[in-house]
Write a protein that holds these residues in place. Sequence first.
Motif, PDB file in Angstrom:
ATOM      1  N   GLN A   6      14.820 -20.844 -56.532  1.00 54.22           N
ATOM      2  CA  GLN A   6      13.440 -21.435 -56.837  1.00 54.22           C
ATOM      3  C   GLN A   6      12.453 -20.440 -56.047  1.00 54.22           C
ATOM      4  N   LEU A   7      12.620 -19.997 -54.863  1.00 56.33           N
ATOM      5  CA  LEU A   7      11.610 -19.331 -54.134  1.00 56.33           C
ATOM      6  C   LEU A   7      11.605 -17.922 -54.851  1.00 56.33           C
ATOM      7  N   HIS A   8      12.322 -17.407 -55.443  1.00 57.43           N
ATOM      8  CA  HIS A   8      12.440 -16.082 -56.188  1.00 57.43           C
ATOM      9  C   HIS A   8      11.514 -16.226 -57.519  1.00 57.43           C
ATOM     10  N   GLN A   9      11.725 -17.253 -58.046  1.00 53.29           N
ATOM     11  CA  GLN A   9      10.778 -17.571 -59.376  1.00 53.29           C
ATOM     12  C   GLN A   9       9.536 -17.696 -59.137  1.00 53.29           C
ATOM     13  N   ASP A  10       9.242 -18.497 -57.971  1.00 55.20           N
ATOM     14  CA  ASP A  10       7.849 -18.836 -57.608  1.00 55.20           C
ATOM     15  C   ASP A  10       6.997 -17.691 -57.053  1.00 55.20           C
ATOM     16  N   VAL A  11       7.872 -16.933 -56.253  1.00 53.54           N
ATOM     17  CA  VAL A  11       7.093 -15.771 -55.569  1.00 53.54           C
ATOM     18  C   VAL A  11       6.837 -14.460 -56.848  1.00 53.54           C
ATOM     19  N   ILE A  26       7.264  -4.308 -58.637  1.00 52.42           N
ATOM     20  CA  ILE A  26       7.411  -4.958 -57.401  1.00 52.42           C
ATOM     21  C   ILE A  26       8.929  -5.642 -57.816  1.00 52.42           C
ATOM     22  N   GLY A  27       9.812  -5.256 -56.836  1.00 45.49           N
ATOM     23  CA  GLY A  27      11.338  -5.988 -56.722  1.00 45.49           C
ATOM     24  C   GLY A  27      11.043  -7.184 -55.861  1.00 45.49           C
ATOM     25  N   VAL A  28      11.746  -8.420 -56.060  1.00 48.83           N
ATOM     26  CA  VAL A  28      11.593  -9.191 -55.278  1.00 48.83           C
ATOM     27  C   VAL A  28      13.210  -9.680 -54.849  1.00 48.83           C
ATOM     28  N   GLU A  29      13.457  -9.983 -53.709  1.00 43.25           N
ATOM     29  CA  GLU A  29      14.712 -10.386 -53.212  1.00 43.25           C
ATOM     30  C   GLU A  29      14.294 -11.520 -52.123  1.00 43.25           C
ATOM     31  N   VAL A  30      15.378 -12.535 -52.277  1.00 39.80           N
ATOM     32  CA  VAL A  30      15.204 -13.875 -51.432  1.00 39.80           C
ATOM     33  C   VAL A  30      16.629 -14.075 -50.821  1.00 39.80           C
ATOM     34  N   ASN A  31      16.526 -14.129 -49.366  1.00 42.25           N
ATOM     35  CA  ASN A  31      17.471 -14.420 -48.738  1.00 42.25           C
ATOM     36  C   ASN A  31      17.574 -15.531 -47.406  1.00 42.25           C
ATOM     37  N   ASP A  32      17.899 -16.789 -47.697  1.00 43.13           N
ATOM     38  CA  ASP A  32      17.480 -17.792 -46.725  1.00 43.13           C
ATOM     39  C   ASP A  32      16.092 -17.877 -46.666  1.00 43.13           C
ATOM     40  N   VAL A  57       3.002 -18.786 -51.226  1.00 37.40           N
ATOM     41  CA  VAL A  57       4.204 -19.610 -52.026  1.00 37.40           C
ATOM     42  C   VAL A  57       4.756 -20.390 -50.822  1.00 37.40           C
ATOM     43  N   ALA A  58       4.726 -21.746 -51.034  1.00 38.63           N
ATOM     44  CA  ALA A  58       5.423 -22.803 -50.434  1.00 38.63           C
ATOM     45  C   ALA A  58       6.715 -22.572 -50.250  1.00 38.63           C
ATOM     46  N   GLY A  59       7.387 -22.629 -48.879  1.00 35.75           N
ATOM     47  CA  GLY A  59       8.759 -22.556 -48.667  1.00 35.75           C
ATOM     48  C   GLY A  59       9.078 -20.999 -48.165  1.00 35.75           C
ATOM     49  N   VAL A  60       8.154 -20.249 -48.309  1.00 35.79           N
ATOM     50  CA  VAL A  60       8.495 -18.691 -47.931  1.00 35.79           C
ATOM     51  C   VAL A  60       8.430 -18.905 -46.445  1.00 35.79           C
ATOM     52  N   ARG A  61       9.643 -18.398 -45.565  1.00 44.58           N
ATOM     53  CA  ARG A  61       9.646 -18.491 -44.157  1.00 44.58           C
ATOM     54  C   ARG A  61       9.293 -17.121 -43.498  1.00 44.58           C
ATOM     55  N   GLY A  62       9.118 -16.052 -44.530  1.00 40.39           N
ATOM     56  CA  GLY A  62       8.928 -14.572 -43.703  1.00 40.39           C
ATOM     57  C   GLY A  62       8.820 -13.736 -45.070  1.00 40.39           C
ATOM     58  N   VAL A  63       8.118 -12.685 -44.759  1.00 41.97           N
ATOM     59  CA  VAL A  63       8.133 -11.443 -45.778  1.00 41.97           C
ATOM     60  C   VAL A  63       8.173 -10.111 -45.164  1.00 41.97           C
ATOM     61  N   VAL A  64       9.253  -9.474 -45.919  1.00 36.11           N
ATOM     62  CA  VAL A  64       9.505  -8.195 -45.380  1.00 36.11           C
ATOM     63  C   VAL A  64       9.121  -7.098 -46.522  1.00 36.11           C
ATOM     64  N   VAL A  65       8.299  -6.217 -45.937  1.00 31.74           N
ATOM     65  CA  VAL A  65       7.582  -5.451 -46.918  1.00 31.74           C
ATOM     66  C   VAL A  65       8.137  -4.048 -46.958  1.00 31.74           C
ATOM     67  N   ASP A 209       1.577 -13.926 -31.062  1.00 35.07           N
ATOM     68  CA  ASP A 209       2.180 -14.879 -31.913  1.00 35.07           C
ATOM     69  C   ASP A 209       3.535 -14.974 -31.929  1.00 35.07           C
ATOM     70  N   GLU A 210       3.912 -16.238 -31.220  1.00 38.92           N
ATOM     71  CA  GLU A 210       5.301 -16.879 -31.106  1.00 38.92           C
ATOM     72  C   GLU A 210       5.458 -17.932 -31.978  1.00 38.92           C
ATOM     73  N   LEU A 211       4.729 -18.234 -33.108  1.00 39.46           N
ATOM     74  CA  LEU A 211       4.911 -19.341 -33.953  1.00 39.46           C
ATOM     75  C   LEU A 211       5.973 -19.023 -34.814  1.00 39.46           C
ATOM     76  N   ARG A 212       6.546 -20.131 -34.981  1.00 39.64           N
ATOM     77  CA  ARG A 212       7.839 -20.257 -35.959  1.00 39.64           C
ATOM     78  C   ARG A 212       7.517 -20.883 -37.384  1.00 39.64           C
ATOM     79  N   VAL A 213       7.859 -20.373 -38.464  1.00 43.38           N
ATOM     80  CA  VAL A 213       7.499 -21.170 -39.613  1.00 43.38           C
ATOM     81  C   VAL A 213       8.862 -21.834 -40.332  1.00 43.38           C
TER      82      VAL A 213
END
Length: 221
Positions: A6-11, A26-32, A57-65, A209-213
């Motif tokens: 679902q996240l892959h589709q939304d992103v 742009i290629g998109v991959e989602v893992n956990d 996008v709601a639910g995304v916990r992190g982005v690796v660029v 920044d030590e915040l967790r998403v």
Amino acid sequence: MKTDAQLHQDVSAELEWEPAVHAAAIGVEVNDGIVTLSGHLRSHAEKLAAERAAERVAGVRGVVVQLEVRPGEAIGDEALAQAAHAALQWQANLPAGAIKVRVEKGWITLSGEVEWGYQRALAERTVSHLRGVTGLHNYLTVQSRMTPPDVARRIEAALCRHAQREARHIDVRVEHGVVTLSGQVDSLAERDATVGAAWSAPGVVNVIDELRVNGAPAAHR
């Protein structure tokens, strides 16, 4: 909670929706819940827009660029340095002559000292959207000055005003002008807004920044 599919589709849909981005590149991959963006883009500004789109996008916990910038037009480092210097000089909210610019193979390095944390971010935004920029290093420092004794309370009040601390899951610690943020936020956008609020406080020279998403690893930015 959204699945990775679902996240892959939304992103992917959000990248298509973002007019500043050529989504087909742009290629998109989602893992956990962690999104990885890869490919080649035409500008550093487009790279930033793609990153922000994924973070929205709601639910995304992190982005690796893993996006590489390949400008479509050749602009020499000297011309780019002149353009960056002029852009900074014309920016009314930046101290004139305080920021030094160095350019190497399209990478801009900013150094010097500014009065406020927001000016450090503003200088970066000012030059990051210039033609020919392939990357940016921001080594600007904020002037060390007296930190108000109630700066932690001021930051917490700002977070409440901005609706960023509704669940009171954010802890603010201040020591010698260095603000450390810890706790949990619901989204990457909320994390960025919280860090931005901390940088806006008087006397702040750095923000850790030590915040967790939603349980994601801390960013340590």
